[in-house]
Write an enzyme that holds these catalytic residues in place. Structure first.
Site, short mmCIF file in Angstrom:
data_model
loop_
_atom_site.label_atom_id
_atom_site.label_comp_id
_atom_site.label_asym_id
_atom_site.label_seq_id
_atom_site.Cartn_x
_atom_site.Cartn_y
_atom_site.Cartn_z
N GLY A 1 -11.40 -4.25 8.74
CA GLY A 1 -10.38 -4.79 9.39
C GLY A 1 -9.90 -4.11 10.75
O GLY A 1 -9.64 -4.58 11.67
N ASP B 1 -13.33 1.20 -0.76
CA ASP B 1 -13.88 0.12 -1.51
C ASP B 1 -15.30 0.05 -1.27
O ASP B 1 -16.04 -0.70 -1.61
CB ASP B 1 -13.30 -1.11 -0.84
CG ASP B 1 -11.59 -1.12 -0.72
OD1 ASP B 1 -11.32 -0.45 -1.88
OD2 ASP B 1 -10.97 -1.81 -0.08
O1 F6P Z 1 -8.69 -0.94 0.80
C1 F6P Z 1 -8.38 -0.08 0.22
C2 F6P Z 1 -7.28 -0.41 -1.18
O2 F6P Z 1 -6.97 0.81 -1.67
C3 F6P Z 1 -7.92 -1.43 -2.02
O3 F6P Z 1 -8.65 -1.01 -2.85
C4 F6P Z 1 -6.53 -1.99 -2.53
O4 F6P Z 1 -6.64 -3.32 -3.21
C5 F6P Z 1 -5.50 -1.87 -1.25
O5 F6P Z 1 -6.18 -0.97 -0.46
C6 F6P Z 1 -4.32 -1.52 -1.66
O6 F6P Z 1 -3.28 -1.39 -0.64
P1 F6P Z 1 -1.96 -0.80 -0.66
O7 F6P Z 1 -2.00 0.73 -0.20
O8 F6P Z 1 -1.30 -1.62 0.44
O9 F6P Z 1 -1.30 -0.97 -2.04
#
Ligand code: F6P
Length: 366
Positions: A123, A147
């Site tokens: 992204g 991920d």
């Molecule tokens: O993309 C990394 C990640 O840790 C994902 O595995 C998870 O769904 C998301 O980010 C969580 O995002 P945030 O830190 O905004 O809760």
């Protein structure tokens, strides 16, 4: 003939998207290579592209001192990061979205940067590429994400440490599961990719691994757990990736204080359903951001260091719009466009799934 000295460059570096273990090791490697080898200046930009958008531009000059500190081992990112705030659709206080990309591009120019090294996931790379193309600046990418879904690289920074943490969680759940005759469900992150769940599930001895890439039924999962118990084992370990869909085919989301929602909650639903169907006592652990924090493991430190050095070498060679990547046990580079063309997902016909099936691990699909 007198040789002409090449002018020293000034490069920027930023971290963008969710943090993970190993970001500081990459920053350290970039600083070391750029200063020691080339005599360049390195400006660390605060909080991803937000630092370039703010006025005054938020940055700090990174000197060799940081190479001698402990940052190789430190989790998080010394530069700060954000996974919100796409400059092309920036959320304003009144709820509207505004294109603020020109401010970011102006920030790049204000710092007099010759190139920008962006450490991010797919992204972030899509946004940075667009900024680079519209602003005419030089970009090199370093992939990071627990991920592990960035294309064209076997590893992104942070993935291996997240797997180690998830595996340790299974190691800790197994004895308590066995002591209480319980089925333990461990919900793991990974967004739409099941790499953490698959890898840690195999390494941690799971009986069931549910990933978004392989459709499951509760009936199949319950039957597998019953079989495990019939064979005389009093406990079972179930790993579920956060993006696995519920029985209605919906991904489960959790709302956060302060707004927004992220994936999470499928583990609880699964625990309740499996208890109902098998009569087993179930408990659910949601590992969450523990997978992202803390020290990088040795593999992430190695990959991050190799990525940092190679990224600077790409800038030195004037090879831009490229991403450093890990392939066949070494660092290489690929077009950034290839890396973000398609997210890397678990291959249901791939070697790791084959290994898991060979270990009698169920994916709930049969
Ligand atoms: O993309 C990394 C990640 O840790 C994902 O595995 C998870 O769904 C998301 O980010 C969580 O995002 P945030 O830190 O905004 O809760």
């Amino acid at each position: 003939m007198a040789s002409q000295a090449r002018p020293a460059k000034t490069i920027g570096i930023l971290t963008s998207g969710g943090d993970c273990s190993g970001l500081n090791a990459a920053i350290r490697a970039v600083v070391c290579r750029a200063i020691e080898c080339h005599g360049w200046r390195v400006l660390g930009i605060r909080q991803g592209t937000m630092g370039l958008m703010r006025r005054p531009v938020e940055f700090e000059e990174l000197g060799l001192r940081i190479v001698t500190t402990n940052i190789l081992r430190m989790g998080g990112t010394i530069l700060g990061t954000t996974n919100k705030g796409d400059p092309f659709a920036f959320p304003m206080p009144d709820g509207s979205l505004r294109d603020r990309s020109a401010e970011v591009i102006a920030g790049y120019r204000e710092l007099g940067l010759d190139a920008l090294i962006g450490i991010g996931g797919d992204g972030s790379f899509a946004i940075l590429r667009r900024l680079a193309s519209e602003g005419g600046f030089n970009l090199v990418g370093i992939p990071k994400t627990i991920d592990n879904d960035v294309g064209a690289t076997e590893n992104s920074i942070g993935f291996q440490s997240a797997v180690a943490v998830a595996t340790e969680a299974l190691d800790r759940l197994q004895p308590t599961a066995a002591s209480h005759d319980r089925v333990m469900i461990l919900e793991l992150m990974g967004r739409d990719a099941g790499h953490i769940a698959l890898t840690a599930g195999i390494a941690g001895g799971a009986d069931v691994i549910l990933v978004p890439e392989i459709a499951y039924t509760l009936e199949n999962v319950a039957r597998h757990i019953e079989k495990v118990r019939e064979r005389g084992r009093n406990f079972a370990l179930v790993v579920v990736a956060e993006a696995v869909k519920d029985t209605l085919g919906q991904q489960v989301q959790r709302r956060h204080g302060g707004g927004g929602a992220t994936l999470g909650g499928i583990g609880q639903l699964l625990g309740e359903e499996l208890a109902r169907r098998t009569g087993a006592e179930t408990r659910v652990t949601v590992l969450g951001h523990v997978q992202r924090g803390g020290e990088p493991n040795a593999t992430d430190r190695l990959i991050a260091s190799a990525f940092g050095v190679h990224a600077v070498d790409l800038v030195a060679a004037g090879r831009f719009d490229r991403m450093v990547a890990w392939q066949n046990r070494r660092v290489v580079d690929v077009p950034l466009a290839d890396a973000i063309a398609e997210p890397q997902r678990v291959d249901p016909a791939g070697a790791l799934v084959h290994t898991a099936r060979g270990l009698n691990i169920s994916f709930g699909d049969a």
